[in-house]
Design a protein around this motif. Structure first.
Motif, PDB file in Angstrom:
ATOM      1  N   LYS A  12     -51.723 105.607  65.741  1.00 49.73           N
ATOM      2  CA  LYS A  12     -50.473 104.850  65.795  1.00 49.73           C
ATOM      3  C   LYS A  12     -49.475 105.396  64.799  1.00 49.73           C
ATOM      4  CE  LYS A  12     -48.644 100.145  65.608  1.00 49.73           C
ATOM      5  NZ  LYS A  12     -48.959  98.710  65.434  1.00 49.73           N
ATOM      6  N   HIS A  13     -49.967 105.849  63.667  1.00 51.82           N
ATOM      7  CA  HIS A  13     -49.086 106.406  62.642  1.00 51.82           C
ATOM      8  C   HIS A  13     -49.001 107.932  62.731  1.00 51.82           C
ATOM      9  CE1 HIS A  13     -48.845 102.480  60.639  1.00 51.82           C
ATOM     10  NE2 HIS A  13     -50.163 102.367  60.861  1.00 51.82           N
ATOM     11  N   LEU A  14     -50.066 108.561  63.280  1.00 53.12           N
ATOM     12  CA  LEU A  14     -50.075 110.020  63.464  1.00 53.12           C
ATOM     13  C   LEU A  14     -50.340 110.337  64.943  1.00 53.12           C
ATOM     14  CD1 LEU A  14     -52.164 111.071  60.330  1.00 53.12           C
ATOM     15  CD2 LEU A  14     -49.687 111.203  60.603  1.00 53.12           C
ATOM     16  N   PRO A  15     -49.314 110.359  65.758  1.00 52.10           N
ATOM     17  CA  PRO A  15     -49.527 110.579  67.215  1.00 52.10           C
ATOM     18  C   PRO A  15     -50.250 111.886  67.525  1.00 52.10           C
ATOM     19  CG  PRO A  15     -47.288 109.856  66.735  1.00 52.10           C
ATOM     20  CD  PRO A  15     -47.924 110.171  65.413  1.00 52.10           C
ATOM     21  N   GLU A  16     -50.078 112.904  66.631  1.00 50.19           N
ATOM     22  CA  GLU A  16     -50.744 114.191  66.915  1.00 50.19           C
ATOM     23  C   GLU A  16     -52.257 114.099  66.771  1.00 50.19           C
ATOM     24  OE1 GLU A  16     -49.230 114.119  62.667  1.00 50.19           O
ATOM     25  OE2 GLU A  16     -48.516 113.608  64.687  1.00 50.19           O
ATOM     26  N   ALA A  17     -52.759 113.005  66.217  1.00 44.55           N
ATOM     27  CA  ALA A  17     -54.204 112.837  66.084  1.00 44.55           C
ATOM     28  C   ALA A  17     -54.810 112.052  67.235  1.00 44.55           C
ATOM     29  CB  ALA A  17     -54.534 112.146  64.762  1.00 44.55           C
ATOM     30  N   SER A  18     -54.067 111.755  68.246  1.00 44.27           N
ATOM     31  CA  SER A  18     -54.591 110.988  69.379  1.00 44.27           C
ATOM     32  C   SER A  18     -55.564 111.821  70.204  1.00 44.27           C
ATOM     33  CB  SER A  18     -53.434 110.513  70.269  1.00 44.27           C
ATOM     34  OG  SER A  18     -52.772 111.618  70.832  1.00 44.27           O
ATOM     35  N   LEU A  19     -56.414 111.143  70.968  1.00 44.48           N
ATOM     36  CA  LEU A  19     -57.412 111.824  71.789  1.00 44.48           C
ATOM     37  C   LEU A  19     -56.755 112.672  72.870  1.00 44.48           C
ATOM     38  CD1 LEU A  19     -60.399 112.239  72.445  1.00 44.48           C
ATOM     39  CD2 LEU A  19     -60.316 110.191  73.887  1.00 44.48           C
ATOM     40  N   GLU A  20     -55.681 112.152  73.464  1.00 44.74           N
ATOM     41  CA  GLU A  20     -54.983 112.906  74.499  1.00 44.74           C
ATOM     42  C   GLU A  20     -54.399 114.192  73.946  1.00 44.74           C
ATOM     43  OE1 GLU A  20     -54.611 109.771  73.888  1.00 44.74           O
ATOM     44  OE2 GLU A  20     -55.407 108.768  75.683  1.00 44.74           O
ATOM     45  N   MET A  21     -53.794 114.083  72.749  1.00 48.57           N
ATOM     46  CA  MET A  21     -53.223 115.269  72.133  1.00 48.57           C
ATOM     47  C   MET A  21     -54.307 116.282  71.761  1.00 48.57           C
ATOM     48  SD  MET A  21     -50.500 116.813  71.344  1.00 48.57           S
ATOM     49  CE  MET A  21     -49.303 115.452  71.495  1.00 48.57           C
ATOM     50  N   SER A  22     -55.454 115.789  71.317  1.00 45.60           N
ATOM     51  CA  SER A  22     -56.565 116.688  70.977  1.00 45.60           C
ATOM     52  C   SER A  22     -57.066 117.443  72.211  1.00 45.60           C
ATOM     53  CB  SER A  22     -57.708 115.887  70.339  1.00 45.60           C
ATOM     54  OG  SER A  22     -57.275 115.245  69.160  1.00 45.60           O
ATOM     55  N   LYS A  24     -55.315 118.129  74.840  1.00 41.97           N
ATOM     56  CA  LYS A  24     -54.286 119.082  75.222  1.00 41.97           C
ATOM     57  C   LYS A  24     -54.351 120.333  74.356  1.00 41.97           C
ATOM     58  CE  LYS A  24     -49.285 119.399  75.959  1.00 41.97           C
ATOM     59  NZ  LYS A  24     -47.986 118.688  75.870  1.00 41.97           N
ATOM     60  N   LYS A  25     -54.518 120.144  73.027  1.00 40.88           N
ATOM     61  CA  LYS A  25     -54.631 121.287  72.125  1.00 40.88           C
ATOM     62  C   LYS A  25     -55.876 122.122  72.422  1.00 40.88           C
ATOM     63  CE  LYS A  25     -50.977 120.493  69.566  1.00 40.88           C
ATOM     64  NZ  LYS A  25     -49.846 121.472  69.507  1.00 40.88           N
ATOM     65  N   LEU A  26     -56.993 121.436  72.758  1.00 42.27           N
ATOM     66  CA  LEU A  26     -58.230 122.146  73.082  1.00 42.27           C
ATOM     67  C   LEU A  26     -58.063 122.995  74.341  1.00 42.27           C
ATOM     68  CD1 LEU A  26     -61.221 122.668  72.493  1.00 42.27           C
ATOM     69  CD2 LEU A  26     -61.780 120.614  73.814  1.00 42.27           C
ATOM     70  N   ALA A  27     -57.374 122.429  75.343  1.00 45.72           N
ATOM     71  CA  ALA A  27     -57.119 123.195  76.562  1.00 45.72           C
ATOM     72  C   ALA A  27     -56.271 124.421  76.275  1.00 45.72           C
ATOM     73  CB  ALA A  27     -56.443 122.297  77.598  1.00 45.72           C
ATOM     74  N   GLN A  28     -55.269 124.258  75.398  1.00 43.59           N
ATOM     75  CA  GLN A  28     -54.446 125.404  75.038  1.00 43.59           C
ATOM     76  C   GLN A  28     -55.259 126.474  74.306  1.00 43.59           C
ATOM     77  OE1 GLN A  28     -51.209 123.733  72.771  1.00 43.59           O
ATOM     78  NE2 GLN A  28     -50.134 122.892  74.573  1.00 43.59           N
ATOM     79  N   LEU A  29     -56.145 126.013  73.433  1.00 43.12           N
ATOM     80  CA  LEU A  29     -56.996 126.963  72.713  1.00 43.12           C
ATOM     81  C   LEU A  29     -57.914 127.734  73.659  1.00 43.12           C
ATOM     82  CD1 LEU A  29     -57.986 128.122  70.030  1.00 43.12           C
ATOM     83  CD2 LEU A  29     -59.571 126.181  69.872  1.00 43.12           C
TER      84      LEU A  29
END
Length: 560
Positions: A12-22, A24-29
């Motif tokens: 809620k305070h760090l949106p980049e730490a959300s599961l969806e964002m993780s 997405k980053k993993l797919a990019q990696l």
């Protein structure tokens, strides 16, 4: 309680730490990793292409005098081959490289005859080191004065060097030399020489070919000291690069036969060649014929006997069943045991084989034709007995015969494909079904069971399995002709098969012509019958051997 209510998700305070964002980053990696792997492969291919610019079109690259460059070139060729070993070592102050295929090269041989002689010179041994440095300026001098291996070949071709490694040899490269040495240290797991599986002889040799081409050639060489026995080795298969050996006796073989065999082998364009059956279809003149036009054998004594009749042998690396050409009906009806028993008994057995070949093809067709169209040809009591038996079955004789043929083929295939421990049970089940169940169920009359069983036994008595398979296949069209035209159809089938056999050619030799050619009547002494060995003084005329005399001249002196 208020403090507990203040606890919230980190996202809620760090949106980049959300599961969806993780995710997405993993797919990019993962995408970046895949792209980098593809990019690395492309770079490797570009490097290989750049390296081969100066090389001829038939070569992947050319060796240079820089050891590091040569190593890099070979590493590009053998990339992702974890079983290729690159052994770098020091030889009197100069870098050397040993490349070999683990599992196919004898490492103890390399240690004893290559590494130890080159690495034994130390800096304190000034005189020896100086002499070795002089030798290291020429790969030929190294092979002649340093290496202890029995067979060393100097190579300048990159393609030949790569083939040598993949065959099991080792490559030796020394810094400053553009040439490489191929060291014969082939040693791999193989099957030992064993007894024949399909051509067992009661009183003959118990040695059979295995899957190693050099072992098979040695089995032939061990049985003769004749220098006229020649061996030509060819490589076929764009990817497998399979070795094929052509064997013949130079002063016996018909002129032009070896050249024609090698020409047909050279025309084979395949990426893989795994066994002798793969090239058999490229050698025959009539690929649509069911009858074998090359003779297969796993016995070295049988191949050697054929070579001394003027024929040509073909040994394929990786298979224990080899090829003999030309092939005729006569040679397919001969077995090794024929020459280890009394001539009168061997002649009787050969006559029985020819009769069995006739029964294997025509007996079911004759039964169907006589029962369906010509019952008046039978004795009255037999005709009444057959009519009574057929009245209990609901199908016409043609369908009964087809059903029995299908059932027999299924049982035979099941016995062949099943593990060895289950074949006995399958045989008993098959015998029970054919001999008892189908008769008691009223599906097949007992006389037809006898006919089909006699036919099967007749086909099993053939010395050649491929010829037996051809007889089994020919029964089906004969049954169809007999069901449509009766005995007239059988006669038409006999004429058609005879004409077809007479029209077949195996490297220019008539398949069946030797049986009816008056110029070849002398060959009957070792075809339909077998005369005593002392009377077999001449080789078969049908193969056109240069020297027809087998034992000696008329004066009793051997021929030169």
């Amino acid at each position: 309680m208020k403090k507990i209510k203040c606890i919230q998700k980190l996202s809620k305070h760090l949106p980049e730490a959300s599961l969806e964002m993780s995710k997405k980053k993993l797919a990019q990696l993962q995408l970046i990793t895949t792209q980098s792997t593809e990019f690395s492969e492309e770079i490797g291919q570009i490097i290989a292409q750049l390296r081969s610019v100066a090389a001829p079109s038939s070569e992947p690259f050319i060796f240079t005098s820089e050891l590091q460059e040569n190593e890099q070139l070979l590493r590009v060729v053998f990339r992702d081959c974890s079983d290729i070993e690159f052994r770098i070592f020091d030889a009197a102050g100069k870098k050397a490289l040993l490349v070999y295929l683990k599992g196919m090269a004898d490492t103890s041989n390399l240690e004893r005859n290559v590494l130890k002689p080159l690495m034994s010179y130390t800096a304190q041994e000034t005189e020896n080191t100086a002499s070795l440095l002089h030798l290291l300026t020429d790969m030929k001098l190294v092979a002649e004065n340093v290496l202890g291996a029995a067979s060393v070949t100097i190579l300048a071709s990159a393609k030949a060097a790569i083939d040598a490694v993949m065959t099991g040899n080792a490559l030796l490269m020394i810094d400053g030399l553009a040439e490489v040495a191929s060291i014969a240290v082939i040693k791999y797991v193989k099957r030992e020489i064993s007894a024949p599986y399909n051509e067992y002889a009661l009183q003959g040799s118990d040695e059979a070919f295995n899957e190693a081409i050099m072992d098979n050639i040695a089995l032939i060489r061990r049985r003769t000291r004749d220098t006229n026995l020649k061996v030509h080795i060819m490589k076929i298969g764009e990817r497998t690069n399979t070795a094929i050996a052509v064997l013949y006796v130079a002063n016996l073989v018909k002129p032009g036969l070896v050249e024609e065999v090698e020409r047909r082998i050279g025309l084979i364009k395949k990426d893989k060649l795994l066994d002798s059956a793969s090239i058999d279809q490229y050698l025959v003149d009539h690929p649509w014929s069911p009858f074998p036009q090359t003779q297969m054998t796993e016995r070295p004594d049988k191949m050697l006997a054929a070579l001394y009749e003027g024929r040509v042998g073909i040994i394929v690396d990786g298979t224990p069943v080899e090829i003999l050409v030309p092939c005729t009906y006569n040679v397919l009806m001969q077995a090794p045991d024929d020459y280890t028993m009394a001539p009168i008994i061997a002649s009787l057995i050969r006559f029985s084989r020819n009769a069995a070949a006739f029964l294997a093809v025509y007996l079911p067709a004759i039964y169907v034709a006589v029962v369906s169209y010509h019952p008046g040809m039978l004795p009255t009591t037999m005709a009444i007995s057959i009519a009574e038996l057929r009245s209990r079955t609901p199908f016409p004789s043609f369908l009964e015969a087809i059903m029995m043929e299908i059932l027999l083929e299924l049982i035979q295939e099941a016995i062949i494909r099943l593990p060895a421990k289950l074949t006995g049970a399958a045989s008993m089940i098959g015998a029970f079904i054919i001999g008892n169940t189908v008769v008691q169920a009223g599906l097949i009359n007992p006389l037809l069971v006898v006919v089909i069983a006699t036919t099967a036994i007749s086909s099993y008595s053939m010395p050649s399995y491929n010829f037996s398979m051809a007889l089994r296949w020919t029964r089906v069209p004969m049954l169809i002709l007999a069901s449509m035209l009766g005995l007239y159809g059988v006669i038409l089938g006999v004429l058609a098969i005879t004409i077809h056999l007479c029209s077949l050619r195996s490297f220019g030799e008539s398949y069946l012509g030797g049986m009816f050619n008056v110029d070849l009547l002398a060959d009957w002494k070792d075809s339909v019958v077998r005369l005593p060995a002392k009377l077999l003084t001449r080789r078969p005329k049908e193969f056109g051997a240069q020297d027809q005399i087998r034992i000696g001249d008329n004066d009793g002196q051997p021929r030169s």
